[in-house]
Design a protein around this motif. Structure first.
Motif, PDB file in Angstrom:
ATOM      1  N   VAL A  72      45.027  33.087  30.593  1.00 15.70           N
ATOM      2  CA  VAL A  72      44.591  33.375  31.958  1.00 15.70           C
ATOM      3  C   VAL A  72      43.570  34.512  31.947  1.00 15.70           C
ATOM      4  CG1 VAL A  72      45.310  34.063  34.278  1.00 15.70           C
ATOM      5  CG2 VAL A  72      46.832  32.654  32.849  1.00 15.70           C
ATOM      6  N   ALA A  73      42.389  34.255  32.487  1.00 20.11           N
ATOM      7  CA  ALA A  73      41.377  35.292  32.662  1.00 20.11           C
ATOM      8  C   ALA A  73      41.490  35.849  34.080  1.00 20.11           C
ATOM      9  CB  ALA A  73      39.976  34.739  32.434  1.00 20.11           C
ATOM     10  N   THR A  74      41.616  37.151  34.192  1.00 19.13           N
ATOM     11  CA  THR A  74      41.694  37.796  35.497  1.00 19.13           C
ATOM     12  C   THR A  74      40.409  38.567  35.760  1.00 19.13           C
ATOM     13  OG1 THR A  74      44.094  38.019  35.367  1.00 19.13           O
ATOM     14  CG2 THR A  74      42.956  39.439  36.943  1.00 19.13           C
ATOM     15  N   ILE A  75      39.771  38.240  36.870  1.00 15.22           N
ATOM     16  CA  ILE A  75      38.591  38.966  37.330  1.00 15.22           C
ATOM     17  C   ILE A  75      39.037  39.785  38.537  1.00 15.22           C
ATOM     18  CG2 ILE A  75      36.256  38.785  38.259  1.00 15.22           C
ATOM     19  CD1 ILE A  75      36.004  36.080  36.830  1.00 15.22           C
ATOM     20  N   ARG A  76      38.968  41.110  38.390  1.00 15.78           N
ATOM     21  CA  ARG A  76      39.503  41.994  39.425  1.00 15.78           C
ATOM     22  C   ARG A  76      38.397  42.846  40.032  1.00 15.78           C
ATOM     23  NH1 ARG A  76      44.478  43.827  40.742  1.00 15.78           N
ATOM     24  NH2 ARG A  76      45.391  42.757  38.947  1.00 15.78           N
ATOM     25  N   LEU A  77      38.239  42.758  41.343  1.00 15.88           N
ATOM     26  CA  LEU A  77      37.310  43.624  42.059  1.00 15.88           C
ATOM     27  C   LEU A  77      37.945  45.000  42.191  1.00 15.88           C
ATOM     28  CD1 LEU A  77      36.549  40.639  42.892  1.00 15.88           C
ATOM     29  CD2 LEU A  77      35.595  41.628  44.979  1.00 15.88           C
TER      30      LEU A  77
END
Length: 263
Positions: free
Chosen positions: A15-20
């Motif tokens: 799982v790749a998490t892109i977090r602002l």
């Protein structure tokens, strides 16, 4: 964790998490974040065979409050080339839409304006109880952008979408779940686990089949039945040649759960 000052990227368990992470501005998108950094991270997730699922989320009390109106709107409206209005304000969602892998929006807080567009373009929305969707465009004298006039009617229907967008009506999680804008609502403290559970199920699935399924669902509204049948036939021929199909077939014959590799 890698990425940029206000956009973080991490991969774990497929799982790749892109977090602002621009909490002082409720994760509002700068031009660099929207036009360069988010698309680059989406390309990174696409190219990495270890990534099976992508999660988009925010830090703090907001998912994303949309475009940074002070920086981004002034930059566009003062541009000498009027055609700049056609791309910079909305194009960031295309990178998410075109990801060939399942995308989950973990809506941890307010998703306003372009932030609502960003959440709506994902394949799934898991929403915290304290979150809300705020289509703020009309209250600023603007029409919706970020593809929201396309994605929201697909999710909630034409009439409900028109009412939300034309009145600028905030949508609470319970209403979002009833309308189809949210797939799941979780207590704030349980949001991460709810997202992890869904992401884990998707990551354990047959990656090629999931990718074709995503593309087929996306194109359905603009296709005829004949076109969909042709696309399905193409995708099925590809799936039939994968190791995951061989594993699925063997697991069925052996009465066990399949162990897909993503190939």
């Amino acid at each position: 964790m890698t990425g940029y000052e206000h956009l973080h990227y991490a991969v774990a368990g497929g799982v790749a998490t892109i977090r602002l992470d621009r909490t002082a501005k409720l994760n509002a998108l700068t031009s660099a974040m929207a036009d360069e950094q988010l698309p680059e991270l989406c390309r990174r997730a696409t190219a990495d065979p270890a990534v099976r699922v992508v999660v988009l989320t925010g830090t703090g009390r907001a998912f994303c409050s949309g475009a940074d109106l002070v920086q981004r709107i002034d930059e566009v409206t003062t541009g000498a080339d009027a055609t700049r209005l056609e791309q910079p304000l909305a194009n960031f969602v295309r990178a998410v839409w075109e990801l060939p892998k399942p995308v989950i929006a973990a809506v941890n807080g307010v998703a306003a304006g372009g932030g609502m567009s960003l959440a709506a373009v994902a394949d799934f929305r898991v929403v915290a109880e304290s979150a809300r969707f705020v289509p703020a465009f009309v209250r600023r004298g603007l029409m919706p952008d970020g593809g929201l006039t396309y994605t929201l009617p697909l999710l909630v229907g034409r009439s409900a979408a028109a009412r939300i967008l034309m009145l600028g009506t905030p949508v609470d999680p319970a209403t979002a779940l009833r309308l189809g804008l949210a797939d799941e609502v979780a207590p704030d403290a349980e949001l991460d686990q709810a997202v992890a559970d869904l992401a884990g199920q998707l990551a354990a699935g047959p990656a090629v089949a999931l990718s074709f399924t995503k593309r087929a669902v996306q194109r359905a509204a603009a296709s005829s039945l004949t076109q969909q049948l042709e696309f399905e036939s193409w995708g099925q021929r590809v799936c039939l040649g994968t190791r995951d199909f061989a594993e699925g077939r063997a697991a069925f014959a052996e009465h066990r759960a399949p162990q897909f590799e993503g190939h």
